[in-house]
Design a protein around this motif. Sequence first.
Motif, mmCIF file in Angstrom:
data_model
loop_
_atom_site.group_PDB
_atom_site.id
_atom_site.type_symbol
_atom_site.label_atom_id
_atom_site.label_comp_id
_atom_site.label_asym_id
_atom_site.label_seq_id
_atom_site.Cartn_x
_atom_site.Cartn_y
_atom_site.Cartn_z
ATOM 1 N N GLY A 185 39.798 44.169 43.546
ATOM 2 C CA GLY A 185 39.447 43.174 42.534
ATOM 3 C C GLY A 185 40.559 42.991 41.518
ATOM 4 O O GLY A 185 40.899 41.858 41.141
ATOM 5 N N GLY A 186 41.163 44.082 41.062
ATOM 6 C CA GLY A 186 42.258 43.988 40.103
ATOM 7 C C GLY A 186 43.466 43.281 40.676
ATOM 8 O O GLY A 186 44.114 42.469 39.983
ATOM 9 N N PHE A 206 40.921 31.008 29.769
ATOM 10 C CA PHE A 206 40.527 31.517 31.089
ATOM 11 C C PHE A 206 41.501 32.597 31.555
ATOM 12 O O PHE A 206 41.100 33.630 32.116
ATOM 13 C CB PHE A 206 40.485 30.357 32.093
ATOM 14 N N SER A 207 42.801 32.413 31.300
ATOM 15 C CA SER A 207 43.817 33.411 31.671
ATOM 16 C C SER A 207 43.620 34.707 30.893
ATOM 17 O O SER A 207 43.771 35.810 31.424
ATOM 18 C CB SER A 207 45.220 32.857 31.409
ATOM 19 N N ALA A 208 43.247 34.551 29.568
ATOM 20 C CA ALA A 208 42.980 35.743 28.761
ATOM 21 C C ALA A 208 41.785 36.509 29.320
ATOM 22 O O ALA A 208 41.768 37.750 29.338
ATOM 23 C CB ALA A 208 42.725 35.339 27.311
ATOM 24 N N GLY A 209 40.771 35.775 29.801
ATOM 25 C CA GLY A 209 39.601 36.416 30.423
ATOM 26 C C GLY A 209 39.997 37.191 31.675
ATOM 27 O O GLY A 209 39.494 38.288 31.931
ATOM 28 N N ILE A 210 40.911 36.593 32.452
ATOM 29 C CA ILE A 210 41.394 37.278 33.661
ATOM 30 C C ILE A 210 42.124 38.566 33.290
ATOM 31 O O ILE A 210 41.938 39.618 33.914
ATOM 32 C CB ILE A 210 42.308 36.342 34.473
ATOM 33 N N ALA A 251 39.534 41.173 32.182
ATOM 34 C CA ALA A 251 38.812 41.699 33.343
ATOM 35 C C ALA A 251 39.712 42.621 34.162
ATOM 36 O O ALA A 251 39.280 43.671 34.658
ATOM 37 C CB ALA A 251 38.299 40.546 34.203
ATOM 38 N N SER A 252 40.991 42.245 34.292
ATOM 39 C CA SER A 252 41.955 43.070 35.021
ATOM 40 C C SER A 252 42.150 44.428 34.330
ATOM 41 O O SER A 252 42.243 45.469 34.988
ATOM 42 C CB SER A 252 43.293 42.333 35.120
ATOM 43 N N PHE A 253 42.174 44.389 32.977
ATOM 44 C CA PHE A 253 42.311 45.627 32.213
ATOM 45 C C PHE A 253 41.120 46.555 32.458
ATOM 46 O O PHE A 253 41.281 47.762 32.699
ATOM 47 C CB PHE A 253 42.431 45.301 30.725
ATOM 48 N N ILE A 254 39.896 45.986 32.412
ATOM 49 C CA ILE A 254 38.688 46.799 32.624
ATOM 50 C C ILE A 254 38.684 47.405 34.017
ATOM 51 O O ILE A 254 38.407 48.614 34.194
ATOM 52 C CB ILE A 254 37.415 45.937 32.412
ATOM 53 N N MET A 273 41.598 53.682 37.496
ATOM 54 C CA MET A 273 42.459 54.813 37.161
ATOM 55 C C MET A 273 41.633 56.041 36.763
ATOM 56 O O MET A 273 41.942 57.169 37.156
ATOM 57 C CB MET A 273 43.416 54.429 36.030
ATOM 58 N N PHE A 274 40.568 55.828 36.001
ATOM 59 C CA PHE A 274 39.714 56.942 35.584
ATOM 60 C C PHE A 274 39.100 57.624 36.808
ATOM 61 O O PHE A 274 39.071 58.860 36.899
ATOM 62 C CB PHE A 274 38.607 56.434 34.657
#
Length: 597
Positions: A44-45, A78-82, A85-88, A94-95
């Motif tokens: 997904g990322g 919309f790009s900021a939302g992406i 979401a990519s950060f989450i 990683m966790f």
Amino acid sequence: MSANSYHDEEVLGKAYDARLMRRLLTYVRPYRLSIIVSVILLIGGSALQLLLPVMVQIGIDKYVMTKDIAGLGRIALFSAGILFASFILSYLQMFITMYIGQKVQYDIRMQIFSHLQRLHLGFFDKNPVGRLVTRVTNDVTVLDELFSSGLVSVFGDILTLIGIVIALLYYNWKLALVTFAVLPILIIATAIFRRKVREIYREVRTRLARLNAFTQEHVTGMTVIQLFTREKEIHDKFSGINADLRGAHLRSIYYYAVFYPAVEIISAVSLALLLYYGGFQIAAAALTFGELVAFIQLVQRFYHPIRDLSEKYNILQSSMAASERIFGLLDTQPEIAEPTAASAAPSRGGSIEFENVWFAYNGNDHVLRNVSFTVEPGEKVAIVGATGAGKTSLISLLFRFYDYQKGSIRLDGVELKAMSAEDIRRRMALVLQDVFIFSGDYAGNIRLGNKNISDDDIIAALKKVNLYDFVVESEGGLQAEVKERGATLSTGQKQLLSFARALAFDPSILVLDEATSSVDTATERMIQKALDNLLENRTAIIIAHRLSTIEKADKIIVLHNGEVREMGRHKELLQRQGIYHRLYQMQFKQDELKAVG
């Protein structure tokens, strides 16, 4: 075996070994659900990351070129939302992978330590402690990198690479071919890098293990080093080994310092070709400006997983080497084989029978030859002989630290090899001349983790060895801190503590191996006074250089060159005018000289 070969690591195997990898993956199976979740998050990322160039292309072609400010705001949002979401997804992925790495690391360390506890003593004679510590620490940490940042990430990098290639071909296959034109140079550079890094990594691991072993050995022997003022010589040797390790690391840094800029140069050449050819495409109206910018962003992303895969190759290489050594240790079988169906533990008696026992540490160089004797329950038997006669070897066989090649040893009528080591050692206690004291407290050093031994049992044992007053007067009593190896205790106090340890376990057989030879006369007298109580209702085997301490023994066995040469009571042996008489006379003269001195 030379000193270097003793401390050196084994030669590394292949850079990738499918057999080792399959075995490593068995440690991940308990966490396969977490792995699946991590892979889904990674996919997904990666997909979200590939959406960003598309957003850039839409923003330029549809909103910037048409001066649609409202539309540009929406695409930016919309790009900021992406990105969010990519950060989450990246955080969660990683966790989870780090969690898996720590769990696997814990499992492997526990397996190695548990296995080390089962190995025979001969194994530790041949392997330096520093090397074994490297297995439990450095090598397991390397595997942690594989599981926490390598295994899943490699899969993600490959998926990202495939996705980018597909996207490039989808946007403009001609521009994609221009981009791929530099790939042969990149492949050659990567192949050279891989080969050089593997060679250097072998040097680093070898020199690191040698440094660990040297440090452990010489820190442990610091008393001797300072006593003979060898600090400068040892410092110079350490400096040489440390310099070798530094040199290997610097050579590794050199290849990384060359490779990564080389990838950047190749990437820059690819970008220059792309801009040159893309400009002609835009002029010919075969390509929009937004598509070219999106294409450039994809190309830049194309080289990131390539660099990551090169780094992951290093992790893979180190993991293969570490796993090869770890599995080599785990595959080492104890020479003392436990019986498949152990005989029932005999009742608490204390009889010992040696019958025609032969034993050699190596080959046919026997240190015990045709040894036969019997110890009855409750009997106090002393074993004497010159240094190298085989006294300690005999005790090692009795505790089954080593196996005898011929003959028979029976404990309460049961063959020793038919009993489990746990049953054998639970019935006996050994007090050595060189007492090992663990860091912790007095209670812990006596109990050794046995929950069946209460504080009252410990106090009773301390009283019997005349150490109770000393412990009680210590700040904290039974819980008073004891330094590593008993650094704050005298030799006599450590010896008495080992007596208390043996008594707390209430053995039916007590073995004293030179237990009073390193204490002063006053302490020895105190121990001798307690021995009558200690040995009551117990079989005892006493090995002692000081023959005066065994005059009351029920039986004295004289070993000479690994053979039983004499047997009897003190007075009987003196009357025979044999080996025991000579040993007694020599010691008597030595005591006289000491008294005169």
